[in-house]
Design a protein around this motif. Structure first.
Motif, short mmCIF file in Angstrom:
data_model
loop_
_atom_site.label_atom_id
_atom_site.label_comp_id
_atom_site.label_asym_id
_atom_site.label_seq_id
_atom_site.Cartn_x
_atom_site.Cartn_y
_atom_site.Cartn_z
N ALA A 17 -4.32 -12.06 6.97
CA ALA A 17 -4.86 -10.78 6.25
C ALA A 17 -4.37 -9.52 6.87
O ALA A 17 -4.65 -9.27 7.93
CB ALA A 17 -6.24 -11.02 5.80
N TYR A 18 -4.08 -8.38 5.76
CA TYR A 18 -3.90 -7.06 6.38
C TYR A 18 -4.87 -6.41 5.80
O TYR A 18 -4.91 -6.03 4.54
CB TYR A 18 -2.50 -6.47 5.88
CG TYR A 18 -2.36 -5.08 6.29
CD1 TYR A 18 -2.06 -5.10 7.79
CD2 TYR A 18 -2.39 -4.26 5.36
CE1 TYR A 18 -1.98 -3.48 8.14
CE2 TYR A 18 -2.25 -2.76 5.71
CZ TYR A 18 -2.00 -2.66 7.12
OH TYR A 18 -1.97 -1.29 7.68
N ALA A 19 -5.98 -6.34 6.38
CA ALA A 19 -7.51 -5.63 5.85
C ALA A 19 -8.07 -4.71 6.62
O ALA A 19 -9.20 -4.69 7.06
CB ALA A 19 -8.29 -6.62 5.64
N CYS A 41 -2.72 -14.00 1.59
CA CYS A 41 -3.71 -13.37 1.99
C CYS A 41 -4.07 -12.00 1.30
O CYS A 41 -2.94 -11.68 0.78
CB CYS A 41 -3.47 -13.18 3.59
SG CYS A 41 -2.15 -12.16 4.01
N ASN A 42 -4.93 -11.21 1.60
CA ASN A 42 -5.07 -10.00 1.02
C ASN A 42 -4.11 -9.23 1.80
O ASN A 42 -4.34 -8.94 3.17
CB ASN A 42 -6.64 -9.62 0.93
CG ASN A 42 -7.35 -9.44 2.05
OD1 ASN A 42 -7.18 -10.30 2.99
ND2 ASN A 42 -8.51 -8.68 2.16
N VAL A 43 -3.52 -8.05 0.99
CA VAL A 43 -2.89 -7.07 1.89
C VAL A 43 -3.27 -5.79 1.36
O VAL A 43 -2.89 -5.35 0.05
CB VAL A 43 -1.07 -7.26 1.40
CG1 VAL A 43 -0.42 -6.44 2.20
CG2 VAL A 43 -0.87 -8.95 1.94
N GLU A 44 -3.60 -4.93 2.31
CA GLU A 44 -4.17 -3.77 1.64
C GLU A 44 -3.31 -2.62 1.87
O GLU A 44 -2.20 -2.74 2.60
CB GLU A 44 -5.45 -3.51 2.38
CG GLU A 44 -6.57 -4.40 2.38
CD GLU A 44 -7.97 -4.04 2.79
OE1 GLU A 44 -7.99 -3.23 3.73
OE2 GLU A 44 -9.17 -4.72 2.30
N ASN A 45 -3.55 -1.37 1.21
CA ASN A 45 -2.76 -0.31 1.41
C ASN A 45 -3.56 0.93 1.39
O ASN A 45 -4.70 1.10 0.92
CB ASN A 45 -1.70 -0.41 0.24
CG ASN A 45 -0.70 0.74 0.41
OD1 ASN A 45 -0.75 2.02 0.27
ND2 ASN A 45 0.40 0.27 0.77
N ALA A 46 -2.91 2.02 2.21
CA ALA A 46 -3.63 3.53 2.27
C ALA A 46 -3.86 3.83 0.96
O ALA A 46 -4.77 4.60 0.92
CB ALA A 46 -2.61 4.11 3.10
N SER A 47 -3.15 3.49 0.08
CA SER A 47 -3.21 3.81 -1.39
C SER A 47 -4.25 2.75 -1.92
O SER A 47 -3.64 1.62 -2.28
CB SER A 47 -1.76 4.22 -2.17
OG SER A 47 -2.39 4.29 -3.26
N PHE A 48 -5.40 2.71 -1.89
CA PHE A 48 -6.21 1.70 -1.91
C PHE A 48 -5.91 0.86 -3.16
O PHE A 48 -5.88 -0.47 -3.26
CB PHE A 48 -7.52 1.90 -1.98
CG PHE A 48 -8.23 2.44 -0.76
CD1 PHE A 48 -7.54 2.42 0.40
CD2 PHE A 48 -9.56 3.18 -0.90
CE1 PHE A 48 -8.03 3.13 1.77
CE2 PHE A 48 -9.90 3.78 0.47
CZ PHE A 48 -9.38 3.58 1.48
N GLY A 49 -5.61 1.29 -4.37
CA GLY A 49 -5.14 0.61 -5.49
C GLY A 49 -4.01 -0.16 -5.66
O GLY A 49 -3.96 -1.04 -6.43
N ALA A 50 -3.21 0.05 -4.38
CA ALA A 50 -2.07 -0.87 -4.30
C ALA A 50 -2.37 -2.17 -3.68
O ALA A 50 -1.56 -3.18 -3.47
CB ALA A 50 -1.03 -0.16 -3.49
N THR A 51 -3.54 -2.33 -3.25
CA THR A 51 -4.07 -3.55 -2.45
C THR A 51 -3.84 -4.91 -3.39
O THR A 51 -4.14 -4.78 -4.64
CB THR A 51 -5.40 -3.52 -2.23
OG1 THR A 51 -5.68 -2.38 -1.08
CG2 THR A 51 -6.00 -4.74 -1.68
N ILE A 52 -3.33 -6.11 -2.90
CA ILE A 52 -3.20 -7.09 -3.43
C ILE A 52 -4.06 -8.06 -3.06
O ILE A 52 -4.33 -8.38 -1.78
CB ILE A 52 -1.76 -7.56 -3.14
CG1 ILE A 52 -0.67 -6.72 -3.45
CG2 ILE A 52 -1.46 -9.13 -3.90
CD1 ILE A 52 -0.28 -6.48 -4.90
N CYS A 53 -4.92 -8.86 -3.82
CA CYS A 53 -5.79 -9.90 -3.31
C CYS A 53 -5.05 -11.22 -2.89
O CYS A 53 -3.97 -11.34 -3.36
CB CYS A 53 -6.81 -10.09 -4.43
SG CYS A 53 -7.76 -8.97 -4.96
#
Ligand code: THU
Length: 128
Positions: A17-19, A41-53
């Motif tokens: 996970a990248y969280a 795995c979840n993959v987060e991003n500095a632009s939060f809405g771009a996060t993938i569950c």
């Protein structure tokens, strides 16, 4: 396929996970109707809405490899508690799971099982 095996795949995937923003790691493993396993795995991003569950990560991997029908999806998280799929993931999985089960596991190893229908009754559907 035993639920425990699918859960062990989900736990392994959770390790990737990248969280860095939430500190909440999630792992998912899905079983296709053909018997193939895909993990995510979840993959987060500095632009939060771009996060993938994690669930959609696993689903995308399967779909992009030509597998579009899922039987089971196992989900685990770093919370140690049962982690239910978010609303977007429920809707997303409904597209590819006609009759399928969602398997949750807490850190004690206790398993809960739900039909996807139970978690998202009347999912939006344009095909039937
Ligand atoms: N998350 C998932 O991966 N799956 C879910 O069903 C719920 C939420 C992730 C997204 C985000 O990286 C973190 O958990 C906190 O919301």
């Amino acid at each position: 396929m035993e639920n425990e095996i699918l859960i062990s795949y989900a736990k392994k995937a959770m390790g990737n996970a990248y969280a860095p923003y939430s500190g909440f790691s999630v792992g998912a493993a899905l079983l296709t109707t053909e018997g193939e396993i895909f993990t995510g795995c979840n993959v987060e991003n500095a632009s939060f809405g771009a996060t993938i569950c994690a669930e959609r990560c696993a689903a995308m991997k399967a779909i992009s490899e030509g597998y579009t029908s899922f039987e089971k999806v196992a989900i685990v998280s770093s919370s140690g508690d049962y982690t239910y799929p978010c609303g977007i993931c429920r809707q997303f999985l409904a597209e590819f799971m006609e009759e399928g089960t969602i398997i949750l596991c807490n850190e004690e190893g206790t398993i809960k099982e739900y039909t996807l229908e139970k978690l998202i009754p009347y999912a939006f559907n344009l095909l039937t």
